[in-house]
Scaffold this motif. Sequence first.
Motif, PDB file in Angstrom:
ATOM      1  N   PHE A 571       0.865  -1.179   0.000  1.00 57.18           N
ATOM      2  CA  PHE A 571       0.000   0.000   0.000  1.00 57.18           C
ATOM      3  C   PHE A 571       0.896   1.221   0.000  1.00 57.18           C
ATOM      4  N   GLN A 572       0.407   2.271  -0.606  1.00 58.12           N
ATOM      5  CA  GLN A 572       1.202   3.504  -0.633  1.00 58.12           C
ATOM      6  C   GLN A 572       1.060   4.300   0.655  1.00 58.12           C
ATOM      7  N   SER A 573       2.097   5.115   0.917  1.00 57.76           N
ATOM      8  CA  SER A 573       1.976   6.168   1.933  1.00 57.76           C
ATOM      9  C   SER A 573       2.866   7.316   1.471  1.00 57.76           C
ATOM     10  N   TRP A 574       2.716   8.459   2.113  1.00 59.99           N
ATOM     11  CA  TRP A 574       3.616   9.576   1.837  1.00 59.99           C
ATOM     12  C   TRP A 574       4.815   9.482   2.760  1.00 59.99           C
ATOM     13  N   PRO A 575       5.988   9.961   2.287  1.00 67.55           N
ATOM     14  CA  PRO A 575       7.135  10.017   3.196  1.00 67.55           C
ATOM     15  C   PRO A 575       6.966  11.164   4.190  1.00 67.55           C
ATOM     16  N   ALA A 631       0.337  17.425   6.925  1.00 69.14           N
ATOM     17  CA  ALA A 631       1.114  16.641   7.893  1.00 69.14           C
ATOM     18  C   ALA A 631       0.240  15.549   8.507  1.00 69.14           C
ATOM     19  N   SER A 632      -0.996  15.883   8.828  1.00 67.50           N
ATOM     20  CA  SER A 632      -1.905  14.882   9.406  1.00 67.50           C
ATOM     21  C   SER A 632      -2.196  13.784   8.393  1.00 67.50           C
ATOM     22  N   TYR A 633      -2.369  14.203   7.156  1.00 68.83           N
ATOM     23  CA  TYR A 633      -2.676  13.239   6.096  1.00 68.83           C
ATOM     24  C   TYR A 633      -1.506  12.249   5.909  1.00 68.83           C
ATOM     25  N   ILE A 634      -0.305  12.810   5.918  1.00 72.99           N
ATOM     26  CA  ILE A 634       0.890  11.959   5.781  1.00 72.99           C
ATOM     27  C   ILE A 634       0.930  10.945   6.921  1.00 72.99           C
ATOM     28  N   TYR A 635       0.682  11.463   8.119  1.00 68.91           N
ATOM     29  CA  TYR A 635       0.706  10.613   9.315  1.00 68.91           C
ATOM     30  C   TYR A 635      -0.336   9.492   9.191  1.00 68.91           C
ATOM     31  N   LEU A 636      -1.546   9.839   8.783  1.00 66.54           N
ATOM     32  CA  LEU A 636      -2.589   8.810   8.634  1.00 66.54           C
ATOM     33  C   LEU A 636      -2.234   7.829   7.514  1.00 66.54           C
ATOM     34  N   SER A 637      -1.622   8.350   6.456  1.00 66.46           N
ATOM     35  CA  SER A 637      -1.263   7.442   5.350  1.00 66.46           C
ATOM     36  C   SER A 637      -0.223   6.425   5.831  1.00 66.46           C
ATOM     37  N   GLN A 638       0.669   6.879   6.697  1.00 65.91           N
ATOM     38  CA  GLN A 638       1.693   5.951   7.205  1.00 65.91           C
ATOM     39  C   GLN A 638       1.101   4.939   8.187  1.00 65.91           C
ATOM     40  N   ILE A 689      13.421   8.200   0.748  1.00 62.67           N
ATOM     41  CA  ILE A 689      14.653   8.525   0.016  1.00 62.67           C
ATOM     42  C   ILE A 689      15.723   9.158   0.915  1.00 62.67           C
ATOM     43  N   GLU A 690      15.286   9.785   2.002  1.00 57.32           N
ATOM     44  CA  GLU A 690      16.248  10.351   2.946  1.00 57.32           C
ATOM     45  C   GLU A 690      16.723   9.307   3.954  1.00 57.32           C
ATOM     46  N   GLY A 691      16.274   8.083   3.805  1.00 55.14           N
ATOM     47  CA  GLY A 691      16.696   7.021   4.728  1.00 55.14           C
ATOM     48  C   GLY A 691      15.829   6.945   5.969  1.00 55.14           C
ATOM     49  N   ARG A 692      14.808   7.805   6.044  1.00 59.59           N
ATOM     50  CA  ARG A 692      13.929   7.782   7.227  1.00 59.59           C
ATOM     51  C   ARG A 692      13.045   6.548   7.200  1.00 59.59           C
ATOM     52  N   TRP A 693      12.925   5.912   8.327  1.00 56.33           N
ATOM     53  CA  TRP A 693      11.989   4.791   8.432  1.00 56.33           C
ATOM     54  C   TRP A 693      10.582   5.357   8.503  1.00 56.33           C
ATOM     55  N   LYS A 694       9.711   4.859   7.619  1.00 52.51           N
ATOM     56  CA  LYS A 694       8.290   5.169   7.776  1.00 52.51           C
ATOM     57  C   LYS A 694       7.750   4.297   8.920  1.00 52.51           C
TER      58      LYS A 694
END
Length: 933
Positions: A571-575, A631-638, A689-694
């Motif tokens: 499933f997709q999410s935003w970084p 920001a909230s949307y990204i968080y929910l997508s993750q 891409i920045e190496g951050r763990w989702k």
Amino acid sequence: MKFFILILWISFLINIHCQFITLNGAWRGTINICHKKELFRGCNNNINFSATVPGGIYTDLYRNNIIENNLFGRNDVNNRWVGNQSVVYTKNFNVNSDFLKARKIVLIFYGIDTFSNISLNGHMIGQTSNMFLRYIFDVTDYIKEDQNLLQVAFRSAVKVAEDLYDEQRKNYIVPPVCVPKEYNGQCHVNHIRKMQASFSWDWGPAFPSVGIWRNVELVSVNDLLINDVTTDIRREKDIWNILVTIFLETTQSKKENLSTISCHVASILHVSQNELISNTSEIILDTSEKYININISLTVPADAVENWWPNGYGKQHLYHLTTTVTTANGVLHKRIRVGFRTVELVEELLEKGLSFYFRVNDVPIFAKGSNFIPASVLPELGSKEDTIRHLLLSAKETHMNMLRIWGGGVYESKLFYDLADEYGIMLWQDFMFACAMYPTNDSFLKNVEQEILQNVIRLKNHPSIVLWAGNNENEAALYGNWYGTGSARIYREDYVKLYVNLLKREVERLDPVRPFLVSSPGNGAYEETYNYTGVNPYSNLYGDVHYYNYIRNGWDITQYPRTRFCSEYGFQSWPSIYTIATAVENAKDLHVDSDFVKHRQHLPFGNQYMRLLISHNFVIPQNNDSVRDFASYIYLSQINQAVSIRIQTEAYRQAKSEVNSIGEGMTMGALYWQLNDVWQAPSWSSIDIEGRWKMLHYYAKDFFAPIIVTPHLSISNELSIYIVSDRLYTLTNCTVEIRVYNWKSMTPVFAKSFNDIIIESNKAMRITSFWLDEFLVQVGCGSLESAKRSCIAALFLTDKSGSLIAPVNYIYPDVLKNADIPVANVTMEIEENHSLPGKLSNYPDFKFVLSTDNITLFVWLEMSNIRGRFSENGFHMFERKKEIIFHAHEGTTIELLRSNIRLATLSDIYNARSNFDDDYSVLEKQKIYINCT
Ligand code: BMA
């Protein structure tokens, strides 16, 4: 023995056979910049730039300030003109007379991307047309003392692909004719042997690069050159038999009339500091042959060496093997590393269908992991040591034991395979064919044949590689008519020609020890019975399956296939918003509907799917404050991605030991799509891409844990609790405890234990089943209508000493948007340096102490500008206090941590209390902080 050690020493000290000069480093480049958007009219301008080898045009032009940062804004499109140009790279270099004394001088390109004419001092020495090949050119007749000029003139890969397509279509079209318009991509990449994703993908931009992407060397050769050394290692009872093959190239000097060379060949396995196992052979080589392969066998008693094991099953013992070839003119040597393990792809007859699992050293292994795409869309940046190390370590730390190197990328660097060997990451190695039909004209097939030969020989010594696979989804595409191939016979014939008659046959000849699979997804060994096409390759009774569904709720465990092996699902999410901020032009782009958001989403309808999937479980906040909402949307997508993949992976693990009434199950692999990213965009990745763990990557550590306790909620609301163990030993006297919480209190309303559980080795077991609704009513969650939204339950698995032996797991009785989520106030303290003895990294660890006054879900800690990772993240708090460790990946201080940390909880999002309010300036600064390429 002493003799061999002597030989070894000699080979290191006087390597008179070969000398080499690296031609890496500074080069010059020339490109016509008239096509740059702003210069389009009336321009005739070739400009020179300083270039770097290994390198590529997009990186060089960026470093020369001719183009802007490739991964910023819409620069994938703005910089596209580059890919349409011809480019010339040149290098001036000196050689001395000593170097030229050798009988022969060869020039080796380890990777050229892709179409070039190469000349030395004005003489054409060769052409290239496959970025996956190593090219060796004899330059003896053209090289001279002192100054030399090497020139590599590239044609645009976009144009060559177009030409080849035009040529092919005269006969018949080999589809797809182009990628979907949402990709902003280039067409016809299937006609050329180049990284398929460099013309764009559903998770990546088009950068149709040209360049010299791997090392370049000039080598002086006397009698012989060792091109490669490979091993076939087989176990026979108490012995490992190693067949060493030495691939030699002879000099064939025109001036001399030497028809034979005598040589002494030795292969030495370094078992320990004091123990070597070796064999030698005296051989007379017939130099009228250019290429000569010689074999030497070693017999290694099984107890003299330790086995190589996948991550989680034991250590990764590796041994050096040195081969020397001694002639009258000197000594050549090559050192490789090998591991001792057996691997089988077990496809045994079951009541229905065939099994499909890997058995390593006689142990059936449940494959846990992900799919690897290139670490960069620019091939020259795809083997950076810190990136590859970070990605593979992140896989190892989350209990992964397998990665699939997907067929739209590249055959990876030596570093990649070396690290996979060291970390115990088994590799499913695709050949580089993905999501397309491919031509089968003679020149294409010849090119591919070389590609197979070289890459199998280059890679086969790595114990981490456990499988070769022909292509990604091409059989599925043919069967499902994805590209309009319909019922035309030609495509099926081409398919068999390329993947069966050529690839399968050649790979099995070159590597008789490893298994080969024609396509993924596919029906494995069953495919042979129907000649590899024409039957649905997604059968749950055979082989592997790819499963995607963007309509149904990902938290609904009942939808997932009971397959033998799921090699792709996602499933997709935003970084992270901090990662996105490195690519946006201004804060206006940080909006759920901005042009930037649309531009970066390549999956057709991707943004709609993501919204739908999130909204199955959450109310998406709309505060008319774009950055905060984004920001909230990204968080929910993750969250949605992490929980969906957790549930899906656990479904596969639950099905490890049983089949259903129609024979489906015995699942032995779960590789989610996809591990990593190539740019700041929505994607299926768990690491950005920045190496951050989702959040997904943090969750992987739990759902891939060696032992899990996991719920299965059926359509009729029957809850089953499973324990899944990958351990190879039995555990007795274990306890599963279920605690039920009413949202309003941190004290459970009910707790029940199931005692005296025996956890069998390497098995999935169902512990208990009951009707969830009735249970919740009984334990005091309210009436039948309200019970499911009033409560949440947690599962704990402990051993006889009472210690947790599996991650705590959760049961969400209802979708969370219906639940009465309470308001929780979470505070955080950062404590002094908390480095524990024996930690691997040189950077400090810090302890974070979190406190809450209520149950709180999906507590998410995020560092804006400090690299590192947390011991846990995205967790629930059912206790007032929780300690988390931050493992920094760079030097930092508590003060810096305090100013960089951001905290989000579901309660905050629902109560419009996101602390991104004051973050516009922080986000702006990101651009300066991070260098995207
Ligand atoms: C799979 C892959 C990729 C693709 C992914 C997501 O089928 O093989 O081609 O990126 O799905 O759509």
